[in-house]
Design a protein around this motif. Structure first.
Motif, PDB file in Angstrom:
ATOM      1  N   MET A 272       0.822  -1.199   0.000  1.00 44.08           N
ATOM      2  CA  MET A 272       0.000   0.000   0.000  1.00 44.08           C
ATOM      3  C   MET A 272       0.865   1.262   0.000  1.00 44.08           C
ATOM      4  O   MET A 272       0.553   2.222  -0.693  1.00 44.08           O
ATOM      5  CB  MET A 272      -0.908  -0.068   1.234  1.00 44.08           C
ATOM      6  N   LYS A 273       1.931   1.213   0.810  1.00 45.64           N
ATOM      7  CA  LYS A 273       2.827   2.362   0.891  1.00 45.64           C
ATOM      8  C   LYS A 273       3.516   2.604  -0.456  1.00 45.64           C
ATOM      9  O   LYS A 273       3.707   3.736  -0.870  1.00 45.64           O
ATOM     10  CB  LYS A 273       3.833   2.095   1.991  1.00 45.64           C
ATOM     11  N   HIS A 274       3.865   1.529  -1.123  1.00 46.48           N
ATOM     12  CA  HIS A 274       4.551   1.644  -2.416  1.00 46.48           C
ATOM     13  C   HIS A 274       3.617   2.180  -3.501  1.00 46.48           C
ATOM     14  O   HIS A 274       4.065   2.863  -4.414  1.00 46.48           O
ATOM     15  CB  HIS A 274       5.126   0.289  -2.837  1.00 46.48           C
ATOM     16  N   LYS A 275       2.322   1.877  -3.387  1.00 40.92           N
ATOM     17  CA  LYS A 275       1.360   2.402  -4.365  1.00 40.92           C
ATOM     18  C   LYS A 275       1.270   3.917  -4.271  1.00 40.92           C
ATOM     19  O   LYS A 275       1.253   4.608  -5.280  1.00 40.92           O
ATOM     20  CB  LYS A 275      -0.034   1.805  -4.128  1.00 40.92           C
ATOM     21  N   TRP A 276       1.226   4.441  -3.047  1.00 36.40           N
ATOM     22  CA  TRP A 276       1.143   5.903  -2.871  1.00 36.40           C
ATOM     23  C   TRP A 276       2.421   6.578  -3.370  1.00 36.40           C
ATOM     24  O   TRP A 276       2.372   7.641  -3.971  1.00 36.40           O
ATOM     25  CB  TRP A 276       0.901   6.255  -1.402  1.00 36.40           C
TER      26      TRP A 276
ATOM     27  N   ALA B  50       4.368   5.466  -5.710  1.00 34.35           N
ATOM     28  CA  ALA B  50       4.322   5.410  -7.171  1.00 34.35           C
ATOM     29  C   ALA B  50       3.358   6.465  -7.722  1.00 34.35           C
ATOM     30  O   ALA B  50       3.660   7.147  -8.710  1.00 34.35           O
ATOM     31  CB  ALA B  50       3.901   4.023  -7.626  1.00 34.35           C
ATOM     32  N   VAL B  51       2.197   6.648  -7.083  1.00 33.63           N
ATOM     33  CA  VAL B  51       1.227   7.651  -7.532  1.00 33.63           C
ATOM     34  C   VAL B  51       1.812   9.049  -7.400  1.00 33.63           C
ATOM     35  O   VAL B  51       1.676   9.885  -8.301  1.00 33.63           O
ATOM     36  CB  VAL B  51      -0.100   7.510  -6.738  1.00 33.63           C
TER      37      VAL B  51
END
Length: 93
Positions: free
Chosen positions: A1-5, A7-8
């Motif tokens: 989840m942290k990596h998705k933010w 990346a966004v």
């Protein structure tokens, strides 16, 4: 989840930087317009340098001799010397 933010956020930052590069102040379009303006100014400067060189040559001619003054008086003012005969030849119509 942290990596998705992360990346966004990075993608959003990349999009913002690209938008500024292409559409913002000092963009690529501004750079190309400035290059065109520089080219035009360089051409104008070259023309002015040539004009200045011709004017300097005229000034030197006028400072150096009476012959140049006489030539200029004949060509520009139509003056003739005393004792000369002036002939004007007109072309056929």
């Amino acid at each position: 989840m942290k990596h998705k933010w992360l990346a966004v956020v990075l993608i959003a930052l990349l999009i913002a930087l690209q938008a500024r590069l292409w559409f913002g102040k000092n963009s690529i379009a501004d750079y190309q317009e400035m290059q065109s303006s520089i080219t035009d100014m360089q051409q104008q400067n070259a023309n002015l340098r040539q004009r200045n060189a011709l004017l300097k040559a005229d000034i030197n001619d006028l400072e150096l001799g009476i012959d140049s003054m006489e030539e200029r008086a004949r060509n520009e003012l139509g003056l003739i010397k005393e004792g000369e005969t002036f002939y004007r030849i007109l072309p056929k119509e």
